[in-house]
Scaffold this motif. Structure first.
Motif, PDB file in Angstrom:
ATOM      1  N   GLN A   1       0.770  -1.384   0.015  1.00  7.91           N
ATOM      2  CA  GLN A   1       0.152  -0.250   0.077  1.00  7.91           C
ATOM      3  C   GLN A   1       0.863   1.332  -0.127  1.00  7.91           C
ATOM      4  OE1 GLN A   1      -2.969  -0.206   3.173  1.00  7.91           O
ATOM      5  NE2 GLN A   1      -2.509  -2.200   3.253  1.00  7.91           N
ATOM      6  N   PRO A   2       1.771   1.473  -1.209  1.00  6.93           N
ATOM      7  CA  PRO A   2       2.415   2.639  -1.178  1.00  6.93           C
ATOM      8  C   PRO A   2       2.046   4.120  -0.990  1.00  6.93           C
ATOM      9  CG  PRO A   2       2.222   1.642  -3.202  1.00  6.93           C
ATOM     10  CD  PRO A   2       1.563   0.563  -2.333  1.00  6.93           C
ATOM     11  N   GLU A   3       0.631   4.159  -1.104  1.00  2.89           N
ATOM     12  CA  GLU A   3      -0.007   5.472  -0.959  1.00  2.89           C
ATOM     13  C   GLU A   3      -0.620   5.573   0.324  1.00  2.89           C
ATOM     14  OE1 GLU A   3       0.535   7.947  -3.020  1.00  2.89           O
ATOM     15  OE2 GLU A   3       1.684   6.133  -4.354  1.00  2.89           O
ATOM     16  N   ALA A   4      -0.757   4.587   1.322  1.00  2.00           N
ATOM     17  CA  ALA A   4      -1.353   4.680   2.321  1.00  2.00           C
ATOM     18  C   ALA A   4      -0.992   5.828   3.406  1.00  2.00           C
ATOM     19  CB  ALA A   4      -0.789   3.088   3.204  1.00  2.00           C
ATOM     20  N   ASP A   5      -1.788   6.304   3.868  1.00  2.00           N
ATOM     21  CA  ASP A   5      -1.774   7.377   5.172  1.00  2.00           C
ATOM     22  C   ASP A   5      -1.195   6.611   6.554  1.00  2.00           C
ATOM     23  OD1 ASP A   5      -2.350   9.073   3.329  1.00  2.00           O
ATOM     24  OD2 ASP A   5      -4.395   9.560   4.165  1.00  2.00           O
ATOM     25  N   GLU A   6      -1.629   5.521   6.750  1.00  2.00           N
ATOM     26  CA  GLU A   6      -1.282   5.005   8.109  1.00  2.00           C
ATOM     27  C   GLU A   6      -1.124   3.425   8.157  1.00  2.00           C
ATOM     28  OE1 GLU A   6      -4.659   7.459  10.923  1.00  2.00           O
ATOM     29  OE2 GLU A   6      -4.898   5.274  10.711  1.00  2.00           O
ATOM     30  N   ILE A   7      -0.021   3.082   8.719  1.00  2.00           N
ATOM     31  CA  ILE A   7       0.253   1.714   8.731  1.00  2.00           C
ATOM     32  C   ILE A   7      -0.139   0.956   9.961  1.00  2.00           C
ATOM     33  CG2 ILE A   7       2.163  -0.078   8.725  1.00  2.00           C
ATOM     34  CD1 ILE A   7       1.912   1.605   6.231  1.00  2.00           C
ATOM     35  N   ILE A   8      -1.334   0.241   9.755  1.00  2.00           N
ATOM     36  CA  ILE A   8      -1.896  -0.365  11.012  1.00  2.00           C
ATOM     37  C   ILE A   8      -1.801  -1.873  10.957  1.00  2.00           C
ATOM     38  CG2 ILE A   8      -4.156  -0.253  12.048  1.00  2.00           C
ATOM     39  CD1 ILE A   8      -4.896   2.012  10.434  1.00  2.00           C
ATOM     40  N   VAL A   9      -1.133  -2.288  11.809  1.00  2.00           N
ATOM     41  CA  VAL A   9      -0.704  -3.808  11.658  1.00  2.00           C
ATOM     42  C   VAL A   9      -1.894  -4.637  12.676  1.00  2.00           C
ATOM     43  CG1 VAL A   9       1.532  -3.770  11.571  1.00  2.00           C
ATOM     44  CG2 VAL A   9       0.631  -3.876  13.799  1.00  2.00           C
ATOM     45  N   GLU A  10      -2.104  -5.639  12.425  1.00  2.00           N
ATOM     46  CA  GLU A  10      -3.510  -6.459  12.964  1.00  2.00           C
ATOM     47  C   GLU A  10      -3.552  -6.314  14.512  1.00  2.00           C
ATOM     48  OE1 GLU A  10      -5.363 -11.031  13.127  1.00  2.00           O
ATOM     49  OE2 GLU A  10      -3.606 -10.611  12.147  1.00  2.00           O
ATOM     50  N   GLU A  11      -2.216  -6.332  15.139  1.00  2.00           N
ATOM     51  CA  GLU A  11      -2.323  -6.430  16.544  1.00  2.00           C
ATOM     52  C   GLU A  11      -2.873  -4.859  17.149  1.00  2.00           C
ATOM     53  OE1 GLU A  11       0.568  -9.446  15.297  1.00  2.00           O
ATOM     54  OE2 GLU A  11       0.179  -7.349  14.748  1.00  2.00           O
ATOM     55  N   VAL A  12      -3.016  -3.835  16.417  1.00  2.00           N
ATOM     56  CA  VAL A  12      -3.216  -2.501  16.994  1.00  2.00           C
ATOM     57  C   VAL A  12      -4.319  -2.144  16.615  1.00  2.00           C
ATOM     58  CG1 VAL A  12      -2.446  -0.886  15.129  1.00  2.00           C
ATOM     59  CG2 VAL A  12      -1.726  -0.433  17.631  1.00  2.00           C
ATOM     60  N   GLU A  13      -5.209  -2.820  15.598  1.00  2.00           N
ATOM     61  CA  GLU A  13      -6.511  -2.335  15.079  1.00  2.00           C
ATOM     62  C   GLU A  13      -7.393  -2.271  16.368  1.00  2.00           C
ATOM     63  OE1 GLU A  13      -7.718  -5.341  12.295  1.00  2.00           O
ATOM     64  OE2 GLU A  13      -6.189  -4.639  10.783  1.00  2.00           O
ATOM     65  N   PRO A  14      -7.524  -2.947  17.611  1.00  2.00           N
ATOM     66  CA  PRO A  14      -8.370  -2.652  18.586  1.00  2.00           C
ATOM     67  C   PRO A  14      -8.276  -1.298  19.057  1.00  2.00           C
ATOM     68  CG  PRO A  14      -7.767  -5.043  18.568  1.00  2.00           C
ATOM     69  CD  PRO A  14      -6.949  -4.358  17.546  1.00  2.00           C
ATOM     70  N   PHE A  15      -6.954  -0.987  18.922  1.00  2.00           N
ATOM     71  CA  PHE A  15      -6.738   0.249  19.405  1.00  2.00           C
ATOM     72  C   PHE A  15      -7.081   1.561  18.534  1.00  2.00           C
ATOM     73  CE2 PHE A  15      -4.938  -2.075  22.897  1.00  2.00           C
ATOM     74  CZ  PHE A  15      -4.442  -1.159  23.828  1.00  2.00           C
ATOM     75  N   ARG A  16      -6.499   1.162  17.450  1.00  2.29           N
ATOM     76  CA  ARG A  16      -6.725   2.399  16.512  1.00  2.29           C
ATOM     77  C   ARG A  16      -8.238   2.457  16.193  1.00  2.29           C
ATOM     78  NH1 ARG A  16      -7.879   5.900  14.227  1.00  2.29           N
ATOM     79  NH2 ARG A  16      -7.262   6.847  12.241  1.00  2.29           N
ATOM     80  N   PHE A  17      -9.177   1.495  16.335  1.00  3.52           N
ATOM     81  CA  PHE A  17     -10.486   1.812  15.946  1.00  3.52           C
ATOM     82  C   PHE A  17     -11.231   1.636  17.465  1.00  3.52           C
ATOM     83  CE2 PHE A  17      -8.435  -0.163  12.031  1.00  3.52           C
ATOM     84  CZ  PHE A  17      -8.616   1.202  11.422  1.00  3.52           C
ATOM     85  N   ALA A  18     -10.685   1.800  18.424  1.00  2.00           N
ATOM     86  CA  ALA A  18     -11.586   1.481  19.571  1.00  2.00           C
ATOM     87  C   ALA A  18     -12.719   2.682  19.786  1.00  2.00           C
ATOM     88  CB  ALA A  18     -10.799   1.746  20.926  1.00  2.00           C
ATOM     89  N   GLU A  19     -12.318   3.765  19.391  1.00  6.08           N
ATOM     90  CA  GLU A  19     -13.368   4.848  19.563  1.00  6.08           C
ATOM     91  C   GLU A  19     -14.501   4.568  18.796  1.00  6.08           C
ATOM     92  OE1 GLU A  19     -13.680   9.708  19.820  1.00  6.08           O
ATOM     93  OE2 GLU A  19     -11.734   8.799  19.172  1.00  6.08           O
ATOM     94  N   ARG A  20     -14.251   4.336  17.266  1.00  5.66           N
ATOM     95  CA  ARG A  20     -15.362   3.848  16.367  1.00  5.66           C
ATOM     96  C   ARG A  20     -16.146   2.969  16.789  1.00  5.66           C
ATOM     97  NH1 ARG A  20     -13.246   0.710  11.371  1.00  5.66           N
ATOM     98  NH2 ARG A  20     -13.276  -0.701  12.972  1.00  5.66           N
ATOM     99  N   ASP A  21     -15.651   2.013  17.548  1.00  7.46           N
ATOM    100  CA  ASP A  21     -16.052   0.648  17.686  1.00  7.46           C
ATOM    101  C   ASP A  21     -16.695   0.608  19.311  1.00  7.46           C
ATOM    102  OD1 ASP A  21     -15.287  -0.653  15.263  1.00  7.46           O
ATOM    103  OD2 ASP A  21     -13.818  -1.394  16.229  1.00  7.46           O
ATOM    104  N   GLY A  22     -16.558   1.615  19.822  1.00  4.41           N
ATOM    105  CA  GLY A  22     -17.152   2.157  21.367  1.00  4.41           C
ATOM    106  C   GLY A  22     -16.675   1.159  22.361  1.00  4.41           C
ATOM    107  N   LYS A  23     -15.216   0.920  21.994  1.00  7.32           N
ATOM    108  CA  LYS A  23     -14.495   0.061  23.157  1.00  7.32           C
ATOM    109  C   LYS A  23     -13.426   0.683  23.848  1.00  7.32           C
ATOM    110  CE  LYS A  23     -16.036  -3.954  21.447  1.00  7.32           C
ATOM    111  NZ  LYS A  23     -16.798  -5.089  22.348  1.00  7.32           N
TER     112      LYS A  23
END
Length: 248
Positions: A214-236
């Motif tokens: 994904q050479p044009e990506a704004d963020e590099i989000i590895v699998e293990e950090v997804e719960p943190f990165r999207f916690a607010e969106r997911d209500g967690k």
């Protein structure tokens, strides 16, 4: 970010995530320059690797940043990628009065360090082809670890700063945020031995795979950090914070 043919400068490149990424970029055919506070660690990082170089640098020192930036652009005029990776942490209890010297050091290193480093090199980078600025933040910038409150706050702040920088540099310089989970490094005591830490090599490999795929990506989000990165969106958010307090 293009995969190869870059000249890359990495702060915090003498150990941990910075060193792991430096070696992988070098293996891909990039010229890599690392910086850090400890000469011995820097010498170990570049040992046996043609095309790698280092500068001693404490990013909490604004005069040192200006000096190294001047030498860097003179010695390596093809520099087109800056990676702000240097960072420190520390456990703390903000519920009682304490010595705030470590707190100040964390803010100086983790927030003002990359701001000043970027400021020192941004004019040069804007004039380079395939220019990029990468910022290593943290999952705790999205869900704070209460035991390291200032560290978490510094990473939340650098995430916000990176968003602004990306918007302002659109069309001139790519801005990428790398968001690590808890990685087995020496950032805090116990991380290397913790079963909850992602092995450093796995994290670095996953980052490189995303940068390549994904050479044009704004963020590099590895699998293990997804719960943190999207916690607010997911209500967690509250649930994860409460679990970290319970674990302590």
């Amino acid at each position: 970010m293009k995969r190869t043919g870059n000249t890359i400068f990495i702060t915090g490149g003498g150990s941990g995530i910075g060193r792991a990424l430096a070696h992988r970029w070098h293996d891909e055919g990039n010229r890599v320059i690392v910086a850090g506070r400890r000469r011995e660690a820097l010498e170990e990082t570049v040992a046996g690797r043609s095309g790698m170089a280092y500068y001693e640098l404490d990013v909490s020192d604004p005069d040192a940043i200006r000096s190294v930036a001047g030498r860097l652009t003179t010695d390596h005029p093809g520099l087109n990628v800056l990676v702000n990776c240097a960072g420190i942490s520390g456990l703390e209890d903000p519920t009682t009065t304490r010595d705030l010297s470590r707190t100040s050091d964390i803010v100086e290193t983790n927030l003002l360090g990359p701001i000043r480093m970027t400021d020192a090199l941004v004019d040069h980078l804007k004039g380079q082809p395939d220019a990029a600025i990468l910022v290593v933040s943290s999952g705790t910038g999205f869900v704070p670890y209460p035991g390291a409150a200032t560290y978490s706050a510094s990473k939340a702040a650098i995430h916000s700063y990176t968003l602004s920088l990306r918007a302002l540099l659109k069309g001139a310089t790519q801005v990428i945020e790398i968001i690590p989970p808890m990685v087995a490094t020496d950032l805090l005591d116990g991380l290397t031995a913790s079963p909850l830490s992602v092995p450093l090599d796995k994290f670095a490999d996953d980052v490189m795979a995303q940068l390549t795929g994904q050479p044009e990506a704004d963020e590099i989000i590895v699998e293990e950090v997804e719960p943190f990165r999207f916690a607010e969106r997911d209500g967690k958010m509250r649930e994860i914070v409460a679990s970290m307090i319970a674990d302590d």
